[in-house]
Design an enzyme around this catalytic site. Structure first.
Site, PDB file in Angstrom:
ATOM      1  N   GLU A  21       5.062 -10.203  15.438  1.00  0.00           N
ATOM      2  CA  GLU A  21       4.545 -10.621  16.733  1.00  0.00           C
ATOM      3  C   GLU A  21       5.015 -12.029  17.077  1.00  0.00           C
ATOM      4  O   GLU A  21       5.363 -12.330  18.211  1.00  0.00           O
ATOM      5  CB  GLU A  21       3.011 -10.566  16.685  1.00  0.00           C
ATOM      6  CG  GLU A  21       2.377 -10.384  18.022  1.00  0.00           C
ATOM      7  CD  GLU A  21       0.889 -10.128  17.910  1.00  0.00           C
ATOM      8  OE1 GLU A  21       0.173 -10.541  18.823  1.00  0.00           O
ATOM      9  OE2 GLU A  21       0.450  -9.543  16.901  1.00  0.00           O
ATOM     10  N   ARG A  71       0.803  -1.221   0.000  1.00  0.00           N
ATOM     11  CA  ARG A  71       0.000   0.000   0.000  1.00  0.00           C
ATOM     12  C   ARG A  71       0.838   1.274   0.000  1.00  0.00           C
ATOM     13  O   ARG A  71       0.311   2.351  -0.268  1.00  0.00           O
ATOM     14  CB  ARG A  71      -1.014  -0.033   1.141  1.00  0.00           C
ATOM     15  CG  ARG A  71      -2.001  -1.192   0.941  1.00  0.00           C
ATOM     16  CD  ARG A  71      -3.086  -1.342   1.961  1.00  0.00           C
ATOM     17  NE  ARG A  71      -2.702  -1.033   3.313  1.00  0.00           N
ATOM     18  CZ  ARG A  71      -3.556  -0.722   4.263  1.00  0.00           C
ATOM     19  NH1 ARG A  71      -4.847  -0.695   4.021  1.00  0.00           N
ATOM     20  NH2 ARG A  71      -3.134  -0.461   5.479  1.00  0.00           N
TER      21      ARG A  71
END
Length: 171
Positions: free
Chosen positions: A96, A59
């Site tokens: 994560e 993006r």
């Protein structure tokens, strides 16, 4: 900024439970809002001389290429591993649960190039920091890191404390 912000759609539990994803596709679909967004991003850059705009997959490519055109600068994509066709350099970053990596062509930045790093969202800062390391490893000077959106509660800006960071919208 309200004119731009109303075109940012929030998707709950995407891509996983507990995430409130900021979807910019309504902004991209509206020509007036996209033009206004580009104008505001350009205002954040001011009169800085930029040689290359680096956009982070995927993006960061949308406004990154438009910024490069407006600035009469080259555009450089940073992508996930295995997506670029020529020789690349890589930089790992923490997720994560584990590690991932970003790549850039080894000849994308010349020593001394003045670089604008652009992405849509600054969240945890891991991808942006890895992108900065790639740029700097080739001798690029990062003039500014600029983002459409900053998710302040994730403190990503802390990973970019040595950079000049500007964001259009803050959540």
């Amino acid at each position: 900024m309200q004119k731009i912000e109303k075109f940012i759609r929030e998707i709950e539990d995407f891509p996983k439970n507990g995430i409130h994803f900021k979807d910019i596709t309504p902004l991209l679909a509206n020509p007036e809002a996209s033009k206004l967004c580009l104008e505001k991003l350009m205002e954040m850059i001011g009169s800085e001389k930029i040689d290359k705009v680096v956009g982070i997959e995927a993006r960061g490519f949308f406004f990154g290429t438009l910024l490069a055109q407006q600035l009469d600068a080259g555009f450089v994509p940073i992508r996930k591993p295995g997506k670029l066709p020529y020789k690349t350099i890589a930089e790992p970053y923490e997720l994560e649960y584990g590690l991932d990596s970003l790549e850039m062509h080894e000849d994308a930045i010349e020593k001394g190039d003045r670089v604008l790093l652009h992405d849509d969202v600054l969240a945890t800062g891991g991808t942006a920091r890895a992108a900065c390391k790639l740029i700097e490893s080739l001798g690029g000077e990062i003039v500014q890191c600029n983002f459409l959106i900053e998710l302040k509660f994730l403190n990503g800006i802390q990973k970019l404390k040595n950079q000049h960071v500007k964001t259009l919208l803050k959540y």
